[in-house]
Design a protein around this motif. Structure first.
Motif, PDB file in Angstrom:
ATOM      1  N   ALA A  47      12.046  60.978  52.236  1.00 13.07           N
ATOM      2  CA  ALA A  47      13.403  61.083  52.780  1.00 13.07           C
ATOM      3  C   ALA A  47      13.843  59.761  53.399  1.00 13.07           C
ATOM      4  N   LEU A  48      12.905  59.072  54.062  1.00 15.18           N
ATOM      5  CA  LEU A  48      13.247  57.781  54.661  1.00 15.18           C
ATOM      6  C   LEU A  48      13.598  56.762  53.582  1.00 15.18           C
ATOM      7  N   ALA A  49      12.820  56.777  52.491  1.00 14.56           N
ATOM      8  CA  ALA A  49      13.105  55.840  51.403  1.00 14.56           C
ATOM      9  C   ALA A  49      14.481  56.109  50.807  1.00 14.56           C
ATOM     10  N   VAL A  50      14.803  57.393  50.617  1.00 12.42           N
ATOM     11  CA  VAL A  50      16.101  57.743  50.029  1.00 12.42           C
ATOM     12  C   VAL A  50      17.237  57.442  50.999  1.00 12.42           C
ATOM     13  N   SER A  51      16.971  57.570  52.312  1.00 10.60           N
ATOM     14  CA  SER A  51      18.017  57.259  53.285  1.00 10.60           C
ATOM     15  C   SER A  51      18.393  55.782  53.240  1.00 10.60           C
ATOM     16  N   LEU A  52      17.517  54.956  52.665  1.00 15.49           N
ATOM     17  CA  LEU A  52      17.833  53.534  52.484  1.00 15.49           C
ATOM     18  C   LEU A  52      18.424  53.269  51.099  1.00 15.49           C
ATOM     19  N   VAL A  53      18.088  54.154  50.123  1.00 13.61           N
ATOM     20  CA  VAL A  53      18.636  53.988  48.775  1.00 13.61           C
ATOM     21  C   VAL A  53      20.155  54.150  48.783  1.00 13.61           C
ATOM     22  N   THR A  54      20.623  55.175  49.515  1.00 13.54           N
ATOM     23  CA  THR A  54      22.066  55.440  49.532  1.00 13.54           C
ATOM     24  C   THR A  54      22.867  54.256  50.087  1.00 13.54           C
ATOM     25  N   PRO A  55      22.517  53.691  51.263  1.00 12.80           N
ATOM     26  CA  PRO A  55      23.288  52.538  51.764  1.00 12.80           C
ATOM     27  C   PRO A  55      23.215  51.322  50.839  1.00 12.80           C
ATOM     28  N   VAL A  56      22.010  51.077  50.284  1.00 11.02           N
ATOM     29  CA  VAL A  56      21.873  49.911  49.402  1.00 11.02           C
ATOM     30  C   VAL A  56      22.702  50.107  48.136  1.00 11.02           C
ATOM     31  N   GLY A  57      22.598  51.318  47.557  1.00 13.93           N
ATOM     32  CA  GLY A  57      23.396  51.598  46.357  1.00 13.93           C
ATOM     33  C   GLY A  57      24.883  51.522  46.630  1.00 13.93           C
ATOM     34  N   ALA A  58      25.274  52.049  47.798  1.00 13.42           N
ATOM     35  CA  ALA A  58      26.698  52.008  48.153  1.00 13.42           C
ATOM     36  C   ALA A  58      27.171  50.576  48.354  1.00 13.42           C
ATOM     37  N   LEU A  59      26.308  49.749  48.946  1.00 14.97           N
ATOM     38  CA  LEU A  59      26.693  48.354  49.186  1.00 14.97           C
ATOM     39  C   LEU A  59      26.854  47.601  47.862  1.00 14.97           C
ATOM     40  N   VAL A  60      25.948  47.877  46.914  1.00 14.52           N
ATOM     41  CA  VAL A  60      26.051  47.236  45.593  1.00 14.52           C
ATOM     42  C   VAL A  60      27.337  47.687  44.888  1.00 14.52           C
ATOM     43  N   ALA A  61      27.592  49.013  44.940  1.00 18.40           N
ATOM     44  CA  ALA A  61      28.804  49.530  44.299  1.00 18.40           C
ATOM     45  C   ALA A  61      30.049  48.972  44.976  1.00 18.40           C
ATOM     46  N   LEU A  62      30.010  48.826  46.283  1.00 18.98           N
ATOM     47  CA  LEU A  62      31.146  48.283  47.021  1.00 18.98           C
ATOM     48  C   LEU A  62      31.412  46.838  46.620  1.00 18.98           C
ATOM     49  N   ALA A  63      30.352  46.075  46.395  1.00 17.77           N
ATOM     50  CA  ALA A  63      30.514  44.685  45.960  1.00 17.77           C
ATOM     51  C   ALA A  63      31.182  44.620  44.592  1.00 17.77           C
ATOM     52  N   LEU A  64      30.900  45.615  43.745  1.00 16.26           N
ATOM     53  CA  LEU A  64      31.545  45.649  42.439  1.00 16.26           C
ATOM     54  C   LEU A  64      33.021  46.019  42.547  1.00 16.26           C
ATOM     55  N   VAL A  65      33.325  46.883  43.548  1.00 19.73           N
ATOM     56  CA  VAL A  65      34.724  47.272  43.751  1.00 19.73           C
ATOM     57  C   VAL A  65      35.511  46.135  44.392  1.00 19.73           C
ATOM     58  N   ASP A  66      34.974  45.586  45.482  1.00 15.49           N
ATOM     59  CA  ASP A  66      35.642  44.469  46.170  1.00 15.49           C
ATOM     60  C   ASP A  66      34.616  43.749  47.034  1.00 15.49           C
ATOM     61  N   VAL A  67      34.373  42.507  46.722  1.00 17.91           N
ATOM     62  CA  VAL A  67      33.328  41.751  47.389  1.00 17.91           C
ATOM     63  C   VAL A  67      33.663  41.476  48.856  1.00 17.91           C
ATOM     64  N   TRP A  68      34.978  41.371  49.204  1.00 18.34           N
ATOM     65  CA  TRP A  68      35.339  41.063  50.586  1.00 18.34           C
ATOM     66  C   TRP A  68      35.101  42.273  51.504  1.00 18.34           C
ATOM     67  N   VAL A  69      35.376  43.431  51.028  1.00 17.75           N
ATOM     68  CA  VAL A  69      35.079  44.627  51.816  1.00 17.75           C
ATOM     69  C   VAL A  69      33.564  44.766  51.988  1.00 17.75           C
ATOM     70  N   ALA A  70      32.815  44.457  50.920  1.00 19.21           N
ATOM     71  CA  ALA A  70      31.352  44.526  50.993  1.00 19.21           C
ATOM     72  C   ALA A  70      30.813  43.545  52.029  1.00 19.21           C
ATOM     73  N   ALA A  71      31.387  42.336  52.062  1.00 18.92           N
ATOM     74  CA  ALA A  71      30.939  41.341  53.039  1.00 18.92           C
ATOM     75  C   ALA A  71      31.218  41.812  54.461  1.00 18.92           C
ATOM     76  N   CYS A  72      32.350  42.484  54.642  1.00 24.28           N
ATOM     77  CA  CYS A  72      32.690  43.006  55.974  1.00 24.28           C
ATOM     78  C   CYS A  72      31.653  44.022  56.435  1.00 24.28           C
ATOM     79  N   VAL A  73      31.262  44.941  55.535  1.00 20.18           N
ATOM     80  CA  VAL A  73      30.281  45.969  55.889  1.00 20.18           C
ATOM     81  C   VAL A  73      28.906  45.341  56.130  1.00 20.18           C
ATOM     82  N   LEU A  74      28.597  44.344  55.312  1.00 25.52           N
ATOM     83  CA  LEU A  74      27.272  43.728  55.408  1.00 25.52           C
ATOM     84  C   LEU A  74      27.028  43.086  56.765  1.00 25.52           C
ATOM     85  N   THR A  75      28.052  42.595  57.397  1.00 26.81           N
ATOM     86  CA  THR A  75      27.881  41.942  58.694  1.00 26.81           C
ATOM     87  C   THR A  75      27.423  42.910  59.788  1.00 26.81           C
TER      88      THR A  75
END
Length: 570
Positions: free
Chosen positions: A128-156
């Motif tokens: 469960a801990l591993a999957v709890s990290l998969v979702t944020p990482v996957g979402a961050l990658v998908a967000l970068a594909l949608v818009d890199v500037w929004v992804a950079a904002c979240v990454l900070t």
């Protein structure tokens, strides 16, 4: 002996949980993109039928995968809990009894129940801990594909969430370990009190005992409050950071929408991905379960790793008489010698009474004689073979024990008596029960020999006689009786002694005796004093000495000139 290969569920249940929950997480990550694409098509009056159907299918699939994950998690937890519990229980049973004594029953019960349950949840919590990290990482990658500037904002903002989790894991570990220790202490005190309920009621000390058992409760409460505070603090910080990141991502996405660089559907997807990426704070729950499970596993592993007696490869001579010899035997506890015996020889087939005041070392000698414990120095030999060189089967088949408080387990009366190293016929069981003077009361039980032992209305003396019956049924060339007749009256003890000489397989008998009549019926007496063998001789010879008679309370030991000491016979 239980091994990992025998009972371990393996990695399969954990991998199934991981795969299923990962699939659910990836499905959740795909949904915002599909939903955003569907919205864009609908706003443009395009054909969104396929995308709308895909969005609904992903939603249903996520629900199904979450349900399957919950089912597999339960299966994984059950399998690993059973494994941990079995390992701890097996380690306790095969341990040297002396080494298991520091752990009171209440503490052992807590380790095998509550701690085993927490430890059994570790593999699923790890997944469960591993999957709890998969979702944020996957979402961050998908967000970068949608818009890199929004992804950079979240990454900070993600490093701040990571620091929250790190502090939570560090502080929780110490609190959980302390909580489990105090929990076990209360359980030990409670079980001890329940065992003496009659004494407490008779003495009128219920209030005192209640205060004693509940004395650690304030400490437990404080530790529990600290754990909840740590968990709440981690969640609260996460709940503050997540909305801030979501608001910041929405603001950046709005600016990108106004600039024409992001569609409405893209903005919807970006906002959702920002929430999923910031959801790394949700890892606090499986992280807490993982920390708790690992601390619990440390406690159950203590029982698994209790010292065991190693066995050799030799067998006893065929038809040996049961000669017993102690050579240079020395047993030390807490820096004090509790038994010293050298040159003590017991001829095969003889009955030997072990006498001495309380604390003289009688139980230690009987434990060493049948190898329930190894001496720190010296050797114990049976028919010329050191006990530590015998195989387990050779030793336990030829050495039987009867105790003051036998543990007969469950099953019927007949099954309890028959349990042992060799198979017995119903006739042999009845003969042994008769030799122990128990046949009469067993036949009066509701179902006789088929009465379930846990429900049988037995007195302490009757229960003790069933323990004698089991020892008689499995008697080998050496039979050790450690206070095994303490609950019997003199007449019954005499009848048992008579049966022991005629109705039980011939062999050497080592009997802890507290009555002069029992010592008088023995061929030899081993007289212990302060852990040392003072003499080995017949009872009638030793009875001439006032200090020996004083062991039985026959008369006060007075300073006088005694006959020369009786040496241990070669």
């Amino acid at each position: 002996m239980v091994t990992d290969r025998d009972t371990s569920p393996g990695r399969t249940p954990e991998l199934l949980v991981l795969l299923c929950s990962t699939a659910a997480a990836l499905t959740a990550v795909a949904q915002p993109f599909v939903l955003g694409r569907t919205l864009d098509l609908l706003l443009r009056h395009g054909d969104a039928g396929h995308w709308l159907a895909l969005s609904a299918a992903l939603l249903v699939l996520e629900l199904l995968l979450d349900s399957l994950t919950a089912l597999l998690t339960g299966y994984c937890n059950a399998g690993w809990t059973a494994f941990v519990r079995t390992r701890a229980y097996a380690g306790l049973l095969r341990a040297v009894p002396e080494r298991a004594r520091p752990y009171p029953p209440g503490d052992v019960g807590t380790r095998i129940t509550l701690n085993a349950t927490d430890a059994g949840g570790t593999p699923a919590a790890r997944a469960a801990l591993a999957v709890s990290l998969v979702t944020p990482v996957g979402a961050l990658v998908a967000l970068a594909l949608v818009d890199v500037w929004v992804a950079a904002c979240v990454l900070t903002g993600l490093p701040a969430l990571a620091l929250v989790l790190r502090a939570f894991a560090r502080d929780t570990g110490a609190s959980v370990a302390a909580y489990q220790r105090v929990q076990a202490r209360i359980a030990a005190l409670l079980l001890e009190t329940l065992g003496g309920a009659a004494t407490i009621a008779a003495a009128g000390t219920a209030a005192r005992e209640r205060a004693r058992v509940l004395a650690p409760l304030p400490e437990l409460s404080a530790l529990g409050g600290r754990m909840w505070a740590l968990h709440g603090r981690a969640l609260a910080r996460g709940q503050v950071l997540v909305p801030l990141l979501a608001v910041a991502a929405t603001a950046v996405g709005g600016l990108r929408l106004a600039a024409g660089s992001l569609s409405v559907g893209g903005l919807l997807a970006a906002c959702r991905y920002a929430q999923l990426a910031a959801g790394i704070g949700a890892a606090a729950t499986p992280l807490g379960a993982l920390v708790r499970g690992r601390r619990a596993r440390e406690r159950t592993r203590v029982l698994e790793n209790l010292p065991v007696l190693p066995y050799g490869t030799r067998s006893l001579p065929v038809d040996g008489p049961g000669d017993l010899e102690l050579r240079g035997v020395r047993v030390v506890r807490d820096g004090r010698t509790v038994l010293s015996a050298d040159g003590v020889r017991v001829p095969g087939g003889s009955t030997v009474a072990v006498v001495g005041r309380s604390g003289a070392g009688k139980s230690v000698l009987t434990a060493v004689a049948g190898r329930l414990v190894d001496p720190d120095e010296g050797q114990v030999l049976l028919d010329g073979i050191p006990l530590d060189e015998l195989t387990r089967e050779a030793l336990r088949t030829e050495v039987a024990y009867a105790f003051e408080r036998p543990v007969l387990g469950g099953g019927t009366v007949a099954e309890a008596v028959a349990a042992g190293p060799r198979p017995l016929t119903p006739g042999q069981v009845r003969d042994a029960v008769g030799a122990a003077g128990a046949d009469t009361f067993v036949r009066r039980l509701p179902l006789g020999y088929d009465t379930a032992l846990p429900t049988a209305p037995l007195s302490g003396g009757e229960y003790q006689r069933l323990g004698l019956a089991r020892a008689f049924a499995h008697a080998g060339r050496l039979l050790v009786m450690d206070d095994a007749t303490s609950s019997l009256d003199t007449a019954t003890e005499y009848a048992v002694d008579t049966a022991l000489r005629g109705a039980v397989r011939p062999g050497t008998r080592l009997i802890v005796a507290h009555r002069p009549s029992a010592a008088a019926r023995a061929d030899l007496v081993v007289w212990l004093e302060d852990g040392r063998v003072r003499a080995v001789a017949p009872h009638h010879e030793l009875w001439r000495r006032a200090t020996y008679r004083a062991v039985f309370g026959a008369e006060e030991a007075a300073p006088q000139r005694e006959s020369p000491s009786v040496k241990a016979r070669p």
